[in-house]
Design a protein around this motif. Structure first.
Motif, mmCIF file in Angstrom:
data_model
loop_
_atom_site.group_PDB
_atom_site.id
_atom_site.type_symbol
_atom_site.label_atom_id
_atom_site.label_comp_id
_atom_site.label_asym_id
_atom_site.label_seq_id
_atom_site.Cartn_x
_atom_site.Cartn_y
_atom_site.Cartn_z
ATOM 1 N N LEU A 40 0.078 -4.443 -3.960
ATOM 2 C CA LEU A 40 -0.637 -5.207 -2.932
ATOM 3 C C LEU A 40 0.025 -5.181 -1.541
ATOM 4 N N PRO A 41 1.357 -5.404 -1.421
ATOM 5 C CA PRO A 41 1.931 -5.446 -0.070
ATOM 6 C C PRO A 41 1.674 -4.154 0.719
ATOM 7 N N LYS A 42 1.776 -3.028 0.012
ATOM 8 C CA LYS A 42 1.546 -1.741 0.682
ATOM 9 C C LYS A 42 0.067 -1.621 1.093
ATOM 10 N N MET A 43 -0.802 -2.051 0.177
ATOM 11 C CA MET A 43 -2.235 -1.986 0.475
ATOM 12 C C MET A 43 -2.562 -2.843 1.704
ATOM 13 N N GLN A 44 -1.910 -3.997 1.780
ATOM 14 C CA GLN A 44 -2.152 -4.874 2.939
ATOM 15 C C GLN A 44 -1.666 -4.227 4.230
ATOM 16 N N GLU A 45 -0.504 -3.533 4.135
ATOM 17 C CA GLU A 45 0.008 -2.833 5.334
ATOM 18 C C GLU A 45 -0.989 -1.783 5.811
ATOM 19 N N GLU A 46 -1.513 -1.030 4.858
ATOM 20 C CA GLU A 46 -2.480 0.024 5.215
ATOM 21 C C GLU A 46 -3.721 -0.596 5.852
ATOM 22 N N HIS A 47 -4.170 -1.705 5.249
ATOM 23 C CA HIS A 47 -5.365 -2.381 5.752
ATOM 24 C C HIS A 47 -5.122 -2.945 7.154
ATOM 25 N N SER A 48 -3.874 -3.428 7.401
ATOM 26 C CA SER A 48 -3.561 -3.983 8.726
ATOM 27 C C SER A 48 -3.661 -2.909 9.806
ATOM 28 N N LEU A 49 -3.344 -1.677 9.447
ATOM 29 C CA LEU A 49 -3.470 -0.610 10.446
ATOM 30 C C LEU A 49 -4.943 -0.410 10.804
ATOM 31 N N LEU A 50 -5.797 -0.481 9.775
ATOM 32 C CA LEU A 50 -7.230 -0.353 10.051
ATOM 33 C C LEU A 50 -7.692 -1.503 10.951
ATOM 34 N N THR A 51 -7.335 -2.739 10.582
ATOM 35 C CA THR A 51 -7.827 -3.875 11.387
ATOM 36 C C THR A 51 -7.176 -3.876 12.780
ATOM 37 N N GLY A 52 -5.965 -3.305 12.872
ATOM 38 C CA GLY A 52 -5.328 -3.171 14.194
ATOM 39 C C GLY A 52 -6.185 -2.286 15.094
ATOM 40 N N VAL A 53 -6.656 -1.184 14.553
ATOM 41 C CA VAL A 53 -7.480 -0.263 15.341
ATOM 42 C C VAL A 53 -8.826 -0.925 15.680
ATOM 43 N N LEU A 54 -9.421 -1.601 14.693
ATOM 44 C CA LEU A 54 -10.712 -2.263 14.941
ATOM 45 C C LEU A 54 -10.540 -3.317 16.038
ATOM 46 N N SER A 55 -9.408 -4.053 15.965
ATOM 47 C CA SER A 55 -9.162 -5.118 16.948
ATOM 48 C C SER A 55 -8.979 -4.539 18.343
ATOM 49 N N PHE A 56 -8.306 -3.400 18.420
ATOM 50 C CA PHE A 56 -8.113 -2.784 19.736
ATOM 51 C C PHE A 56 -9.476 -2.486 20.375
ATOM 52 N N PHE A 57 -10.404 -1.965 19.585
ATOM 53 C CA PHE A 57 -11.691 -1.571 20.161
ATOM 54 C C PHE A 57 -12.650 -2.758 20.312
ATOM 55 N N ALA A 58 -12.698 -3.638 19.306
ATOM 56 C CA ALA A 58 -13.719 -4.704 19.333
ATOM 57 C C ALA A 58 -13.166 -6.009 19.901
ATOM 58 N N GLY A 59 -11.837 -6.136 19.960
ATOM 59 C CA GLY A 59 -11.208 -7.412 20.339
ATOM 60 C C GLY A 59 -10.878 -8.158 19.064
ATOM 61 N N GLU A 60 -9.651 -8.718 19.025
ATOM 62 C CA GLU A 60 -9.178 -9.355 17.791
ATOM 63 C C GLU A 60 -10.133 -10.446 17.293
ATOM 64 N N GLU A 61 -10.724 -11.170 18.248
ATOM 65 C CA GLU A 61 -11.609 -12.293 17.877
ATOM 66 C C GLU A 61 -12.915 -11.811 17.257
ATOM 67 N N ASN A 62 -13.184 -10.526 17.366
ATOM 68 C CA ASN A 62 -14.434 -9.989 16.813
ATOM 69 C C ASN A 62 -14.240 -9.251 15.495
ATOM 70 N N VAL A 63 -13.019 -9.284 14.996
ATOM 71 C CA VAL A 63 -12.767 -8.733 13.664
ATOM 72 C C VAL A 63 -12.693 -9.952 12.747
ATOM 73 N N LEU A 64 -13.808 -10.227 12.096
ATOM 74 C CA LEU A 64 -13.961 -11.502 11.387
ATOM 75 C C LEU A 64 -13.532 -11.363 9.937
ATOM 76 N N GLU A 65 -12.690 -12.283 9.495
ATOM 77 C CA GLU A 65 -12.222 -12.267 8.111
ATOM 78 C C GLU A 65 -13.232 -13.021 7.244
ATOM 79 N N PHE A 66 -13.681 -12.378 6.176
ATOM 80 C CA PHE A 66 -14.690 -12.964 5.279
ATOM 81 C C PHE A 66 -14.270 -14.354 4.794
ATOM 82 N N THR A 67 -12.976 -14.500 4.438
ATOM 83 C CA THR A 67 -12.501 -15.791 3.910
ATOM 84 C C THR A 67 -12.730 -16.917 4.917
ATOM 85 N N ASP A 68 -12.533 -16.618 6.200
ATOM 86 C CA ASP A 68 -12.735 -17.655 7.221
ATOM 87 C C ASP A 68 -14.208 -18.046 7.310
#
Ligand SMILES: NC(=O)NCCC[C@H](N)C(=O)O
Length: 411
Positions: A40-68
């Motif tokens: 899991l920790p490695k999977m989360q790291e990989e996923h964070s890179l994806l959300t990092g890229v999405l946040s750069f383009f869409a803005g962090e506030e527009n990358v919505l976490e399902f849990t929230d």
């Protein structure tokens, strides 16, 4: 509004890999739709890179976490009680488990509904470890939302949670989206999911253009659902053209986005072995108002009929056995953040070479994010770029970057 698969990403729903994924074992992995167990920790790291890229383009506030989003829904007592009733019915949970779950605070309840819940050493509620693949829970088609109905039991709870979010969360309600639903109301969700024949998953829904929607008829999305969606699209004049691509009903190509994505205005990636073989597929395009239809032998024929400038990259760059190996690790499953700028798994080196041959620049997400942090990247100017993320663990869930995103606003 989402009118294409490649327009500038403005808002997207994701789900960070959670503890429920650690409940996947060598013995239940097939049932839970995983290829293997994950770290899991490695999977989360990989996923964070994806959300990092999405946040750069869409803005962090527009990358919505399902849990929230789910937590917000669960703070409303009426919705919380309706949602729980449907989950209890779907999974036939015993009264004492129902009572325990009913007493949880919204945040803890959201966590339980996603990652599972144990008490006194026994499992009261199983996790939904495929929720990371938010693509499959829904789709926005122009100004309509489709809430999906999964084919596999381990994903059906995701559909209940999503139904409440798409119908009641301000993120959807404020936009004034309309709905193309197979389920008619919130108090029929469990029965519909258990009994009705229609199944549809978002990985089968691809926008070729604002007026042309392509849907895969696959292991997960069936013809019964497709006919109903087609009628609704026609009735509400959502799109002019609707193409069904009937693909093999096999796990390796469970959705059309496992063998096909659009990356740029004229650039596509595809698994030729299936999509260029008329004995394995059938393609029919419907003009929804004119009531006519046209058949195509291959996906290239379909695309070229509308776009004479189309260019195609073949999975594994057309080289055997890399075509098969890379298809298995989601090489045809790119997510575009703007036209011609897309994320893929780094391990799919041959397919990536195919893009380099078309003139694309390839950059690892780590380096991209570093340069972005240093202010060296102007997001409005960047073009023809493939951003790669590591996926040693993510790929074990059988999905790629396209599957890991549910865009709800583009353009
Ligand atoms: N759109 C996609 O292809 N999603 C991948 C879903 C993988 C997940 N393990 C599943 O089998 O449903």
């Amino acid at each position: 509004m989402v009118t294409s698969d490649i327009d500038i990403l403005r808002k997207v729903i994701v789900h960070r890999p959670d503890q429920g994924i650690e409940w996947v074992t060598p013995f239940n992995k097939a049932e839970l739709l995983y290829d293997d167990i994950v770290f899991l920790p490695k999977m989360q790291e990989e996923h964070s890179l994806l959300t990092g890229v999405l946040s750069f383009f869409a803005g962090e506030e527009n990358v919505l976490e399902f849990t929230d989003l789910l937590t917000d829904i669960l703070t409303n007592a009426k919705l919380r009680s309706q949602l729980l009733d449907e989950v209890f019915k779907l999974e036939s949970l015993p009264p004492d488990t129902q009572l325990t779950l009913q007493q949880l605070l919204p945040k803890n309840l959201a966590k339980a509904l996603i990652s599972g819940y144990k008490a006194g050493g026994s499992v009261l509620l199983n996790p939904v470890p495929n929720l990371i693949f938010t693509r499959d829970i829904g789709a926005v088609v122009n100004n309509y939302v489709i809430t999906c109905q999964a084919e596999k039991m381990p994903r059906k709870r995701e559909n209940i949670l999503t139904w409440f979010i798409t119908h009641y969360h301000p993120v959807f309600v404020k936009v004034g989206y309309k709905y193309l639903d197979l389920c008619i109301s919130s108090d029929h969700l469990a029965t519909t999911l258990s009994n009705r024949a229609e199944t549809i998953e978002g990985g089968d829904i691809i926008h070729l253009s604002p007026s042309h929607l392509l849907i895969g008829c696959s292991e997960r999305t069936n013809m019964v659902a497709l006919w109903r969606i087609r009628e609704q699209l026609r009735e509400h004049k959502v799109v002019e053209k609707f193409t069904i691509v009937d693909i093999p009903k096999e796990e390796y190509c469970m959705h059309i986005d496992t063998i096909f994505s659009k990356v740029n205005t004229h650039d596509y990636v595809l698994y030729e072995h299936v999509l260029q073989d008329p004995t394995q597929i059938s393609i029919e395009s419907f003009d929804l108002q004119g009531n006519t239809s046209q058949r195509f032998d291959t996906i290239k024929d379909l695309i070229l009929a509308e776009d004479a400038d189309a260019r195609f990259v073949s999975c594994g760059n057309g080289e055997h056995p890399f075509d098969q190996r890379e298809q298995w690790s989601s090489a045809c499953n790119f997510v575009a953040v703007r036209p011609g700028v897309a994320v893929t798994y780094r391990r799919n080196t041959k397919t990536i070479e195919g893009f380099q041959q078309l003139g694309y620049t390839v950059i690892p997400a780590e380096q991209f994010l570093q340069q972005a942090a240093e202010g060296k990247i102007e997001k409005e100017k960047i073009q023809n770029t493939i951003i790669t993320i590591p996926a040693g663990e993510l790929s074990r869930g059988s999905g790629g970057p396209h599957c890991l995103t549910f865009p709800i606003e583009r353009g």
